[in-house]
Design a protein around this motif. Structure first.
Motif, PDB file in Angstrom:
ATOM      1  N   PRO A  18    -106.019  92.879   8.970  1.00  0.00           N
ATOM      2  CA  PRO A  18    -107.389  92.847   9.500  1.00  0.00           C
ATOM      3  C   PRO A  18    -108.378  92.125   8.583  1.00  0.00           C
ATOM      4  N   HIS A  19    -109.412  91.598   9.193  1.00  0.00           N
ATOM      5  CA  HIS A  19    -110.519  90.956   8.490  1.00  0.00           C
ATOM      6  C   HIS A  19    -111.057  91.922   7.438  1.00  0.00           C
ATOM      7  N   GLY A  20    -111.249  91.434   6.218  1.00  0.00           N
ATOM      8  CA  GLY A  20    -111.804  92.263   5.152  1.00  0.00           C
ATOM      9  C   GLY A  20    -110.797  93.151   4.457  1.00  0.00           C
ATOM     10  N   GLN A  21    -109.522  93.011   4.800  1.00  0.00           N
ATOM     11  CA  GLN A  21    -108.480  93.796   4.148  1.00  0.00           C
ATOM     12  C   GLN A  21    -107.448  92.856   3.520  1.00  0.00           C
ATOM     13  N   VAL A  22    -106.649  93.404   2.618  1.00  0.00           N
ATOM     14  CA  VAL A  22    -105.631  92.611   1.935  1.00  0.00           C
ATOM     15  C   VAL A  22    -104.302  93.348   1.961  1.00  0.00           C
ATOM     16  N   ALA A  23    -103.237  92.611   1.666  1.00  0.00           N
ATOM     17  CA  ALA A  23    -101.897  93.189   1.557  1.00  0.00           C
ATOM     18  C   ALA A  23    -101.134  92.408   0.501  1.00  0.00           C
ATOM     19  N   GLY A  24    -100.186  93.065  -0.128  1.00  0.00           N
ATOM     20  CA  GLY A  24     -99.336  92.403  -1.106  1.00  0.00           C
ATOM     21  C   GLY A  24     -98.184  91.682  -0.417  1.00  0.00           C
ATOM     22  N   TYR A  25     -97.559  90.778  -1.126  1.00  0.00           N
ATOM     23  CA  TYR A  25     -96.408  90.049  -0.572  1.00  0.00           C
ATOM     24  C   TYR A  25     -95.326  91.022  -0.105  1.00  0.00           C
ATOM     25  N   LEU A  53    -104.166  80.755   9.984  1.00  0.00           N
ATOM     26  CA  LEU A  53    -103.403  81.786   9.285  1.00  0.00           C
ATOM     27  C   LEU A  53    -104.249  82.365   8.146  1.00  0.00           C
ATOM     28  N   PRO A  54    -104.484  83.680   8.127  1.00  0.00           N
ATOM     29  CA  PRO A  54    -105.311  84.272   7.069  1.00  0.00           C
ATOM     30  C   PRO A  54    -104.531  84.485   5.770  1.00  0.00           C
ATOM     31  N   TRP A  55    -104.015  83.415   5.212  1.00  0.00           N
ATOM     32  CA  TRP A  55    -103.189  83.450   4.008  1.00  0.00           C
ATOM     33  C   TRP A  55    -103.921  84.070   2.822  1.00  0.00           C
ATOM     34  N   HIS A  56    -105.235  83.934   2.816  1.00  0.00           N
ATOM     35  CA  HIS A  56    -106.040  84.404   1.689  1.00  0.00           C
ATOM     36  C   HIS A  56    -106.019  85.925   1.548  1.00  0.00           C
ATOM     37  N   ARG A  57    -105.560  86.642   2.560  1.00  0.00           N
ATOM     38  CA  ARG A  57    -105.509  88.104   2.515  1.00  0.00           C
ATOM     39  C   ARG A  57    -104.244  88.627   1.842  1.00  0.00           C
ATOM     40  N   VAL A  58    -103.363  87.726   1.414  1.00  0.00           N
ATOM     41  CA  VAL A  58    -102.098  88.133   0.783  1.00  0.00           C
ATOM     42  C   VAL A  58    -102.206  87.909  -0.726  1.00  0.00           C
ATOM     43  N   LEU A  59    -101.937  88.979  -1.483  1.00  0.00           N
ATOM     44  CA  LEU A  59    -102.080  88.959  -2.938  1.00  0.00           C
ATOM     45  C   LEU A  59    -100.830  89.505  -3.609  1.00  0.00           C
ATOM     46  N   ARG A  60    -100.798  89.409  -4.926  1.00  0.00           N
ATOM     47  CA  ARG A  60     -99.720  90.053  -5.686  1.00  0.00           C
ATOM     48  C   ARG A  60     -99.857  91.567  -5.541  1.00  0.00           C
ATOM     49  N   GLU A  84    -115.413  87.710   3.472  1.00  0.00           N
ATOM     50  CA  GLU A  84    -115.003  88.802   4.360  1.00  0.00           C
ATOM     51  C   GLU A  84    -115.438  90.168   3.817  1.00  0.00           C
ATOM     52  N   GLY A  85    -116.151  90.153   2.693  1.00  0.00           N
ATOM     53  CA  GLY A  85    -116.641  91.399   2.125  1.00  0.00           C
ATOM     54  C   GLY A  85    -115.684  92.073   1.159  1.00  0.00           C
ATOM     55  N   VAL A  86    -114.627  91.378   0.767  1.00  0.00           N
ATOM     56  CA  VAL A  86    -113.669  91.932  -0.190  1.00  0.00           C
ATOM     57  C   VAL A  86    -114.224  91.717  -1.597  1.00  0.00           C
ATOM     58  N   ARG A  87    -114.183  92.751  -2.395  1.00  0.00           N
ATOM     59  CA  ARG A  87    -114.691  92.671  -3.771  1.00  0.00           C
ATOM     60  C   ARG A  87    -113.606  92.066  -4.669  1.00  0.00           C
ATOM     61  N   VAL A  88    -113.904  90.917  -5.246  1.00  0.00           N
ATOM     62  CA  VAL A  88    -112.988  90.224  -6.150  1.00  0.00           C
ATOM     63  C   VAL A  88    -113.627  90.209  -7.528  1.00  0.00           C
ATOM     64  N   GLU A  89    -112.954  90.818  -8.493  1.00  0.00           N
ATOM     65  CA  GLU A  89    -113.460  90.851  -9.868  1.00  0.00           C
ATOM     66  C   GLU A  89    -112.406  90.275 -10.801  1.00  0.00           C
ATOM     67  N   ARG A  90    -112.783  89.189 -11.487  1.00  0.00           N
ATOM     68  CA  ARG A  90    -111.875  88.521 -12.424  1.00  0.00           C
ATOM     69  C   ARG A  90    -110.527  88.203 -11.777  1.00  0.00           C
ATOM     70  N   GLY A  91    -110.579  87.737 -10.522  1.00  0.00           N
ATOM     71  CA  GLY A  91    -109.361  87.320  -9.838  1.00  0.00           C
ATOM     72  C   GLY A  91    -108.496  88.451  -9.330  1.00  0.00           C
ATOM     73  N   ARG A  92    -109.075  89.643  -9.229  1.00  0.00           N
ATOM     74  CA  ARG A  92    -108.297  90.809  -8.813  1.00  0.00           C
ATOM     75  C   ARG A  92    -109.058  91.595  -7.747  1.00  0.00           C
ATOM     76  N   VAL A  93    -108.280  92.170  -6.842  1.00  0.00           N
ATOM     77  CA  VAL A  93    -108.810  92.995  -5.763  1.00  0.00           C
ATOM     78  C   VAL A  93    -108.161  94.368  -5.876  1.00  0.00           C
ATOM     79  N   ARG A  94    -108.940  95.401  -5.628  1.00  0.00           N
ATOM     80  CA  ARG A  94    -108.356  96.751  -5.606  1.00  0.00           C
ATOM     81  C   ARG A  94    -107.491  96.844  -4.354  1.00  0.00           C
ATOM     82  N   MET A  95    -106.205  97.107  -4.561  1.00  0.00           N
ATOM     83  CA  MET A  95    -105.264  97.167  -3.448  1.00  0.00           C
ATOM     84  C   MET A  95    -105.351  98.526  -2.762  1.00  0.00           C
ATOM     85  N   PRO A  96    -105.107  98.537  -1.450  1.00  0.00           N
ATOM     86  CA  PRO A  96    -105.092  99.818  -0.739  1.00  0.00           C
ATOM     87  C   PRO A  96    -103.920 100.671  -1.203  1.00  0.00           C
TER      88      PRO A  96
END
Length: 110
Positions: A18-25, A53-60, A84-96
């Motif tokens: 979903p928009h504003g959310q992330v997932a790991g590989y 394709l929302p590739w930007h929502r996929v992180l380590r 999308e409102g995702v908080r990115v700090e120093r290249g990192r996002v808090r994962m769900p």
């Protein structure tokens, strides 16, 4: 599952984030029915240039952006996530929190 089917399942799992959310590989791989195939997800993402394709929502798995810090890809992914409102700090996002398996949902943790 053949390679083409695996690719389609992975792309569908990425589109479903979903928009504003992330997932790991690894999460994407599990959602696609391919547990343990995080590297396949990364390889497919590296070879596709699908405009919607929302590739930007996929992180380590630790929430870090996989591109080298300061690179064009790093900057673009950071900008897209922030838009999308995702908080990115120093290249990192808090994962769900990790998704529970069906057994864990029914019986509780291990």
């Amino acid at each position: 599952m053949d390679a083409k089917s695996a690719e389609q399942c992975i792309l569908a799992a990425i589109r479903a984030i979903p928009h504003g959310q992330v997932a790991g590989y690894g999460q994407v791989a599990r959602r696609a029915g391919l547990p343990g195939r995080a590297r396949l997800v990364a390889r497919i993402l590296s070879t596709h240039e699908i405009p919607d394709l929302p590739w930007h929502r996929v992180l380590r798995s630790d929430g870090r952006i996989a591109f080298p810090e300061g690179s064009r890809g790093f900057r673009e992914q950071s900008q897209r996530l922030r838009a999308e409102g995702v908080r990115v700090e120093r290249g990192r996002v808090r994962m769900p929190a990790a998704e529970r398996t069906l057994d864990e949902a029914i019986w509780g943790p291990g």
